[in-house]
Design an enzyme around this catalytic site. Structure first.
Site, PDB file in Angstrom:
ATOM      1  N   ILE A 140       0.860  -1.174   0.000  1.00  0.00           N
ATOM      2  CA  ILE A 140       0.000   0.000   0.000  1.00  0.00           C
ATOM      3  C   ILE A 140       0.900   1.229   0.000  1.00  0.00           C
ATOM      4  O   ILE A 140       2.075   1.157   0.352  1.00  0.00           O
ATOM      5  CB  ILE A 140      -0.980   0.020   1.202  1.00  0.00           C
ATOM      6  CG1 ILE A 140      -0.231  -0.106   2.530  1.00  0.00           C
ATOM      7  CG2 ILE A 140      -2.012  -1.083   1.076  1.00  0.00           C
ATOM      8  CD1 ILE A 140      -1.145  -0.056   3.749  1.00  0.00           C
ATOM      9  N   ASP A 141       0.357   2.362  -0.409  1.00  0.00           N
ATOM     10  CA  ASP A 141       1.163   3.572  -0.558  1.00  0.00           C
ATOM     11  C   ASP A 141       1.696   4.067   0.786  1.00  0.00           C
ATOM     12  O   ASP A 141       1.137   3.775   1.848  1.00  0.00           O
ATOM     13  CB  ASP A 141       0.331   4.678  -1.208  1.00  0.00           C
ATOM     14  CG  ASP A 141      -0.061   4.341  -2.638  1.00  0.00           C
ATOM     15  OD1 ASP A 141       0.694   3.609  -3.300  1.00  0.00           O
ATOM     16  OD2 ASP A 141      -1.136   4.807  -3.080  1.00  0.00           O
ATOM     17  N   LYS A 142       2.735   4.868   0.703  1.00  0.00           N
ATOM     18  CA  LYS A 142       3.399   5.410   1.891  1.00  0.00           C
ATOM     19  C   LYS A 142       2.408   6.056   2.863  1.00  0.00           C
ATOM     20  O   LYS A 142       2.429   5.768   4.062  1.00  0.00           O
ATOM     21  CB  LYS A 142       4.447   6.445   1.464  1.00  0.00           C
ATOM     22  CG  LYS A 142       5.075   7.224   2.608  1.00  0.00           C
ATOM     23  CD  LYS A 142       5.989   8.321   2.095  1.00  0.00           C
ATOM     24  CE  LYS A 142       6.528   9.162   3.250  1.00  0.00           C
ATOM     25  NZ  LYS A 142       7.384  10.283   2.769  1.00  0.00           N
TER      26      LYS A 142
END
Length: 347
Positions: A151-153
């Protein structure tokens, strides 16, 4: 032969740092400008130096910085040292482990943590933490230990980590076959009129802004993506929704929601850090600024995750609470919508 291209033997001691396939629909664009939009923190000067030193390749041939990329070109940046991301030094970073057995573990990732090393993020990632806490995690197809998905930062929430080769293979097949269950909670700009719906549209890199993804109607561009959503709560100028993923494309929820006119709240990359709905009152702008300070990231949380256990065959489902910053922002909107929307009228 094009004087901007030179044939070269790729058996020299060079290491691939970046690889991109130019998508269909890309207009001719100088390669230095093209790579600036794809490689974080890269300046045009650095890219031009790399080209001069023979480190930029298109279709296995070196190119100069004025080479113009075209659709389906394979662009590679090759350097004389291995990528830093391949040098994983274990770091004692705490992990919020939701579940663990001999085969896998579930982690509740905090917002702000990068999942794996990449350009500009060579330390402090989830992979560095995993290397400290666990020995001999299996490598995925990208040579990253334990990672089944990511998942994104600035997205928080659940990730499953494989501890054995068999678990890695089994879980990866579930994600590929779309049999895993993934629910995200998102706060989006605007009043989502329909109580529920489905967003479909191929996702690929934006042809102008290479740091963004975009939705394409042409079925030959990008990869198919399907997002189901339903409304959880309405606050007038923003809506709290649940998103169920059928596919797992890069930035899928973020770009799908922008595509239907409901950009994620405070999603800077896609313009959600601007006031997209509401009033011109100074009081409202101050309220939004306070919300952005409370939730200094995109309003997206990977809340639930379900999959078949690789060894037992049991269907497992895990759920997490929204992080405190997300909860606090929602509470602010609840209060605002109750006390202000009647006075301000319909959006």
């Amino acid at each position: 032969m094009n004087n901007n291209v030179e044939s070269v033997d790729l058996e020299e001691e060079l290491y691939e740092h970046f690889k991109f396939e130019v998508p269909k629909g890309q207009a001719p664009l100088r390669i230095d400008k093209y790579l600036m939009g794809l490689i974080q923190n890269a300046t045009r000067n650095k890219i031009q130096i790399a080209a001069t030193e023979g480190n930029i390749f298109v279709n296995n041939a070196t190119v100069k910085s004025n080479y113009k990329v075209k659709a389906f070109d394979i662009v590679r940046v090759m350097l004389t040292h291995p990528p830093f991301e391949n040098h994983i030094v274990p770091e004692n970073i705490p992990l919020d482990i939701v579940y663990e057995d001999d085969t896998l573990l579930l982690i509740n990732k905090k917002p702000g943590m990068v999942v794996h090393p990449g350009h500009g993020n060579y330390t402090g990632t989830l992979v560095h933490a995993l290397a400290y806490h666990f020995d001999n995690l299996p490598m995925n197809s990208s040579e990253r230990p334990g990672l089944v998905h990511r998942i994104d930062k600035d997205t928080s929430g659940l990730l499953v980590i494989a501890k054995t080769e068999a678990a890695m293979s089994h879980l990866a097949k579930q994600f590929e076959a779309k049999t895993s269950e993934r629910e995200y909670v998102a706060l989006v700009w605007g009043n989502v009129v329909a109580e529920s719906g489905t967003i479909e549209g191929n996702v690929a890199r934006h042809v102008k802004d290479r740091m963004q993804m975009a939705v394409f109607a042409d079925p030959e561009i990008g990869k198919p993506a399907v997002t189901h959503y339903k409304v959880l709560e309405r606050f007038g100028y923003v809506t709290l929704i649940s998103c169920q993923l059928e596919t797992g494309r890069t930035h899928q929820i973020r770009v799908h929601l922008k595509h239907i006119g409901h950009t994620l709240f405070n999603d800077e990359r896609y313009g959600g850090n601007l006031i997209l709905k509401g009033t011109t009152f100074t009081k409202y702008k101050q309220f939004i600024d306070n919300c952005f300070k409370i939730l200094p990231r995109q309003a997206l949380h990977a809340k639930t995750l379900g999959f078949v256990h690789p060894m037992t065959g049991e269907m497992m489902r895990f759920d997490t609470e929204l992080p405190q910053d997300f909860q606090d922002c929602i509470e602010k909107w609840r209060g605002y919508s109750k006390t202000n929307l009647t006075e301000e009228g319909e959006r």
